[in-house]
Design a protein around this motif. Structure first.
Motif, PDB file in Angstrom:
ATOM      1  N   ASP A   1       7.614 -23.200   2.129  1.00 38.71           N
ATOM      2  CA  ASP A   1       7.931 -21.838   2.566  1.00 38.71           C
ATOM      3  C   ASP A   1       7.876 -20.851   1.413  1.00 38.71           C
ATOM      4  O   ASP A   1       7.619 -19.670   1.606  1.00 38.71           O
ATOM      5  CB  ASP A   1       9.328 -21.812   3.190  1.00 38.71           C
ATOM      6  CG  ASP A   1       9.418 -22.681   4.419  1.00 38.71           C
ATOM      7  OD1 ASP A   1       9.046 -22.199   5.495  1.00 38.71           O
ATOM      8  OD2 ASP A   1       9.832 -23.838   4.293  1.00 38.71           O
TER       9      ASP A   1
ATOM     10  N   ARG B   1       3.007 -27.050   3.197  1.00 37.74           N
ATOM     11  CA  ARG B   1       4.193 -26.943   4.043  1.00 37.74           C
ATOM     12  C   ARG B   1       5.319 -26.143   3.405  1.00 37.74           C
ATOM     13  O   ARG B   1       6.348 -25.896   4.045  1.00 37.74           O
ATOM     14  CB  ARG B   1       4.723 -28.349   4.404  1.00 37.74           C
ATOM     15  CG  ARG B   1       3.701 -29.232   5.095  1.00 37.74           C
ATOM     16  CD  ARG B   1       4.341 -30.329   5.911  1.00 37.74           C
ATOM     17  NE  ARG B   1       5.282 -31.127   5.177  1.00 37.74           N
ATOM     18  CZ  ARG B   1       4.977 -32.229   4.464  1.00 37.74           C
ATOM     19  NH1 ARG B   1       3.697 -32.595   4.354  1.00 37.74           N
ATOM     20  NH2 ARG B   1       5.903 -32.929   3.873  1.00 37.74           N
TER      21      ARG B   1
ATOM     22  N   TYR C   1      15.301 -28.000  -0.567  1.00 38.43           N
ATOM     23  CA  TYR C   1      15.063 -28.037   0.876  1.00 38.43           C
ATOM     24  C   TYR C   1      16.398 -27.864   1.581  1.00 38.43           C
ATOM     25  O   TYR C   1      17.355 -28.600   1.327  1.00 38.43           O
ATOM     26  CB  TYR C   1      14.425 -29.366   1.293  1.00 38.43           C
ATOM     27  CG  TYR C   1      14.144 -29.451   2.786  1.00 38.43           C
ATOM     28  CD1 TYR C   1      13.139 -28.685   3.352  1.00 38.43           C
ATOM     29  CD2 TYR C   1      14.883 -30.288   3.612  1.00 38.43           C
ATOM     30  CE1 TYR C   1      12.868 -28.742   4.721  1.00 38.43           C
ATOM     31  CE2 TYR C   1      14.622 -30.359   4.976  1.00 38.43           C
ATOM     32  CZ  TYR C   1      13.612 -29.587   5.522  1.00 38.43           C
ATOM     33  OH  TYR C   1      13.353 -29.642   6.865  1.00 38.43           O
TER      34      TYR C   1
ATOM     35  N   LYS D   1      15.909 -23.915  11.563  1.00 35.70           N
ATOM     36  CA  LYS D   1      14.767 -23.972  10.666  1.00 35.70           C
ATOM     37  C   LYS D   1      15.240 -24.049   9.219  1.00 35.70           C
ATOM     38  O   LYS D   1      16.326 -23.591   8.883  1.00 35.70           O
ATOM     39  CB  LYS D   1      13.851 -22.763  10.878  1.00 35.70           C
ATOM     40  CG  LYS D   1      13.225 -22.739  12.274  1.00 35.70           C
ATOM     41  CD  LYS D   1      12.234 -21.605  12.414  1.00 35.70           C
ATOM     42  CE  LYS D   1      11.618 -21.622  13.809  1.00 35.70           C
ATOM     43  NZ  LYS D   1      10.636 -20.527  13.985  1.00 35.70           N
TER      44      LYS D   1
ATOM     45  N   THR E   1      -0.855 -31.467   0.748  1.00 39.91           N
ATOM     46  CA  THR E   1      -0.198 -31.455   2.059  1.00 39.91           C
ATOM     47  C   THR E   1       1.229 -30.951   1.966  1.00 39.91           C
ATOM     48  O   THR E   1       1.719 -30.261   2.866  1.00 39.91           O
ATOM     49  CB  THR E   1      -0.205 -32.866   2.664  1.00 39.91           C
ATOM     50  OG1 THR E   1       0.381 -33.797   1.716  1.00 39.91           O
ATOM     51  CG2 THR E   1      -1.614 -33.311   2.993  1.00 39.91           C
ATOM     52  N   LEU E   2       1.911 -31.283   0.852  1.00 38.56           N
ATOM     53  CA  LEU E   2       3.275 -30.801   0.651  1.00 38.56           C
ATOM     54  C   LEU E   2       3.265 -29.330   0.283  1.00 38.56           C
ATOM     55  O   LEU E   2       4.091 -28.544   0.774  1.00 38.56           O
ATOM     56  CB  LEU E   2       3.965 -31.626  -0.442  1.00 38.56           C
ATOM     57  CG  LEU E   2       5.466 -31.369  -0.638  1.00 38.56           C
ATOM     58  CD1 LEU E   2       6.238 -31.738   0.619  1.00 38.56           C
ATOM     59  CD2 LEU E   2       5.988 -32.161  -1.828  1.00 38.56           C
TER      60      LEU E   2
END
Length: 331
Positions: free
Chosen positions: A327, A325, A267, A301, A321-322
């Motif tokens: 990319d 999200r 991340y 971002k 849910t992860l």
């Protein structure tokens, strides 16, 4: 991969160039010289150099024609920064660029108040003493803040979401990069208390240190590993992934290269974009802009990358849910 965007002040077409001159290249007296310093290994730095060339092209400059860039890839040898800066300052280079290099940025600021410096740092540049403010840097220094350290707590939270049963985490820091290491320790210390996590810190500054650190991490019986932001670690993704796979350790990295190499997740913002934007500012300064008038740019971002192949090999169930999200999902 969907690349995240940066706040930018300049536009224009990019220009493809050949591989850059190395640090030993001899420019002609009439061509401005840029000294670029970064902690990565030269053999993995080609994409970053390409982005720097693109950024120069956006300001109408062609490398090796309108400007000579001397690339210094440190391979983690931060102790070489002082000598490189002494040489650059002695030759009155046009710009010193230190994208994604906090130690080099701080050292350049301390070394000269005359030659323009374009930095890229993962910490708050005001707190580092690089600029007076983000909007009005003042002096000879400006650049990009890409928040790699400032989002450590966010990354730890994402790691906890993916690994809710993990309670004992190792953190790998580079003592040769003390500002970034200290920022990580502070951020994680505050975040871990709210998540009920125990953190154990391990240090590494060389490839051999990384090997030794992993041996110690295995002995400590940790549940997962968090890699602190560091330019040298970013160039060691293959080694880190090999060791993590061998020892079956879930790992969170700060660059997508790590997840692509086989680490569980990453991340952070796009480091190539940091190089491109630093080059835009470098080219603008060469063409007459003053660093004091160029506000510090901030990444807006960030990219979450999940390696599902690694997750399956570790027997992990990724929360939907992860996954939604993410990319980029590496299968």
């Amino acid at each position: 991969m969907r690349r995240r965007e940066f706040i930018t002040l300049f536009g224009g077409a990019t220009v493809a160039q050949a591989w850059p001159l190395n640090a030993d290249a001899q420019p002609t007296a009439s061509v401005p010289v840029v000294t670029l310093i970064n902690a990565r290994k030269a053999d993995v730095a080609a994409p970053l150099a390409a982005e720097f060339r693109k950024g120069l092209g956006q300001t109408g400059l062609t490398q090796d024609k309108d400007v000579v860039v001397e690339y210094h890839w440190l391979d983690g040898h931060y102790e070489d920064i002082a000598a490189i800066l002494d040489d650059a300052i002695g030759r009155h280079v046009a710009v010193i660029a230190t994208p994604a290099n906090t130690p080099g940025s701080v050292a350049a600021k301390a070394a000269t108040s005359v030659i323009p410096v374009v930095f890229g740092v993962s910490e708050d540049p005001v707190s580092l003493g690089l600029v007076a403010s983000l909007a009005r840097p003042g002096g000879n220094v400006t650049g990009v803040n890409f928040f790699a350290s400032e989002i450590d707590a966010k990354r730890l939270g994402l790691m906890h979401e993916l690994l809710p049963q993990a309670k004992r985490l190792a953190v790998l820091i580079n003592p040769a990069n003390p500002d970034t290491a200290d920022a990580t320790v502070k951020a994680l210390g505050e975040a871990s208390r709210g998540l009920g996590l125990e953190l154990l810190y391990f240090k590494a500054s060389t490839a051999a240190d990384i090997d030794s650190a992993f041996a110690a991490i295995v002995d400590a019986k940790v549940d997962a590993l968090f890699i602190a932001p560091d330019g040298y670690f970013a160039s060691r993704s293959p080694q880190l992934a090999m060791l993590a796979t061998r020892d079956r350790i879930p790992v969170s990295d700060f660059v997508s290269d790590g997840a692509a190499a086989g680490l569980l997740m990453s991340y952070g913002t796009s480091v190539p974009e940091v190089f491109r934007q630093a080059a835009v500012y470098t080219g603008s300064i060469i063409k007459g802009a003053k660093p004091a008038d160029l506000p510090v740019l901030q990444s807006t971002k960030f990219e979450l990358t999940l390696n599902m192949k690694t997750a399956r090999s570790l027997g992990l169930d990724v929360p939907p849910t992860l996954l939604a999200r993410a990319d980029e999902v590496i299968e």
